[in-house]
Design an enzyme around this catalytic site. Structure first.
Site, PDB file in Angstrom:
ATOM      1  N   GLY A 198       0.540  -1.829  -0.232  1.00 15.68           N
ATOM      2  CA  GLY A 198       0.436   0.436   0.115  1.00 15.68           C
ATOM      3  C   GLY A 198       0.541   1.451   0.358  1.00 15.68           C
ATOM      4  O   GLY A 198       1.834   1.058   0.347  1.00 15.68           O
ATOM      5  N   CYS A 199       0.716   2.162  -0.301  1.00 17.69           N
ATOM      6  CA  CYS A 199       1.094   3.665  -0.557  1.00 17.69           C
ATOM      7  C   CYS A 199       1.495   3.891   1.505  1.00 17.69           C
ATOM      8  O   CYS A 199       2.574   4.667   0.722  1.00 17.69           O
ATOM      9  CB  CYS A 199       0.463   4.671  -1.400  1.00 17.69           C
ATOM     10  SG  CYS A 199      -1.398   5.001  -0.456  1.00 17.69           S
ATOM     11  N   TRP A 200       0.294   3.865   2.119  1.00 16.81           N
ATOM     12  CA  TRP A 200       0.680   4.069   3.744  1.00 16.81           C
ATOM     13  C   TRP A 200       1.870   3.843   3.714  1.00 16.81           C
ATOM     14  O   TRP A 200       2.602   4.555   4.368  1.00 16.81           O
ATOM     15  CB  TRP A 200      -0.384   4.476   4.363  1.00 16.81           C
ATOM     16  CG  TRP A 200      -1.595   5.679   4.087  1.00 16.81           C
ATOM     17  CD1 TRP A 200      -2.601   5.656   3.012  1.00 16.81           C
ATOM     18  CD2 TRP A 200      -1.745   7.077   4.091  1.00 16.81           C
ATOM     19  NE1 TRP A 200      -3.062   6.730   3.212  1.00 16.81           N
ATOM     20  CE2 TRP A 200      -2.046   8.118   3.454  1.00 16.81           C
ATOM     21  CE3 TRP A 200       0.067   7.703   4.400  1.00 16.81           C
ATOM     22  CZ2 TRP A 200      -2.479   9.073   3.408  1.00 16.81           C
ATOM     23  CZ3 TRP A 200       0.218   9.366   5.188  1.00 16.81           C
ATOM     24  CH2 TRP A 200      -1.364   9.816   4.406  1.00 16.81           C
TER      25      TRP A 200
END
Length: 316
Positions: A115-117
């Site tokens: 995921g990006c986060w």
């Protein structure tokens, strides 16, 4: 040999970005499903089984369905959903997470795209936990601001259609977020972080921060200690897209923290800010939520799986 690639969910934000990065590559044949057959299970199953690598850009349940439709033993999968993020049978697709992770990805049949986060947290903390500068049970707070494209088509429409879109909007304020298990697992934490994400009124890019109260630690590292641990860690990883900015203890602000500074690239830059007298520090990460945070990472993983130049189709 030309590899056949099927992007299941190519009409979504991540799928479109991946397709753009793969367009024009002569080593690939992109398989595509007609728009009117995207919900046709038999049509999807046919292409999933015809592909050398299937890239899933779907919600979790649909991603699980796609995996179940693969009946051969040859199609390899990169999944961009959260369905398999902590599944031990899936390789985690953050190639710079460990010095051997790129090899793990290259040899895997199933790869779960990060995921990006989570990537900002993992990139900044895992090396410090492994170096025993930050304990696994430290009470981590994680903050950041991301472009609205991270919310998918609905959020994009809300921001681009609004007369006065919100400039700064915190969310997930129940402190329950689908990325939390992934963050704790791969950062090697045994305590769940307190995560406060924010959406900003810009399309893409992100900056994340981890504040550290160093006086809570039994042995207090300096800012230079933290910086050296990160710099040494990523210097040992070949073909890394993660870089560590120079350490300047007198620095009060940095243009490099602009969340949009790496847009269109696969680069992530880590920054260390510290005040040794106050025994406080911040680890910041800057990267493109659609690049290293999603589609760029998927292409990097595809390159590793195909055994081609890892930077092919990726701007640094």
């Amino acid at each position: 040999m030309v590899a056949k690639i099927f992007i299941d969910g190519e009409a979504g934000t991540t799928g479109l970005q991946i397709r753009d990065r793969l367009a024009g590559r002569r080593d690939l044949e992109l398989l595509s499903i007609p728009a009117d057959r995207r919900k046709d299970i038999s049509a999807r199953a046919e292409l999933l089984n015809a592909a050398d690598v299937a890239i899933l850009c779907l919600p979790d349940d649909a991603a699980r369905e796609s995996v179940s439709l693969i009946t051969n033993s040859t199609t390899r999968v990169i999944d961009a959903s959260t369905a398999f993020r902590t599944d031990p049978e899936w390789a985690y697709g953050f190639a710079e997470m460990d010095k051997d992770q790129a090899d793990v990805i290259a040899n895997a049949r199933f790869v779960t795209n990060p995921g990006c986060w989570p990537q900002g947290l993992i990139a900044g903390l895992r090396p410090l936990v492994e170096a025993r500068l930050v304990p696994a049970d430290y009470p981590i707070s994680y903050h950041g601001v991301s472009g609205y494209t991270g919310g998918g088509k609905q959020m994009i429409a809300e921001y681009e259609g609004a007369a006065t879109p919100s400039q700064y909007m915190p969310y997930a304020l129940t402190f329950v977020h689908k990325h939390l298990p992934e963050m704790a697992f791969y950062a090697r934490l045994n305590r769940t972080p307190l995560f406060e994400p924010v959406v900003g009124n810009f399309a893409q890019g992100m900056t994340t921060t981890v504040p550290l109260h160093l006086d809570l630690l039994a042995e207090i590292p300096t800012g230079r200690d933290l910086h050296a641990a990160l710099a040494d860690y990523y210097a040992a990883i070949p073909d890394s897209f993660v870089q560590v900015a120079p350490f300047d203890p007198a620095q009060t602000k940095s243009a490099g923290l602009d969340p949009q500074v790496h847009n269109g690239t696969n680069t992530m830059t880590l920054h260390v800010f510290a005040n040794d007298d106050r025994q406080q520090a911040v680890i910041a990460a800057v990267y493109d939520n659609l690049g290293k945070g999603a589609s760029g990472a998927a292409v990097q993983n595809l390159n590793l799986m195909l055994g081609v130049d890892v930077a092919m189709g990726l701007a640094a």
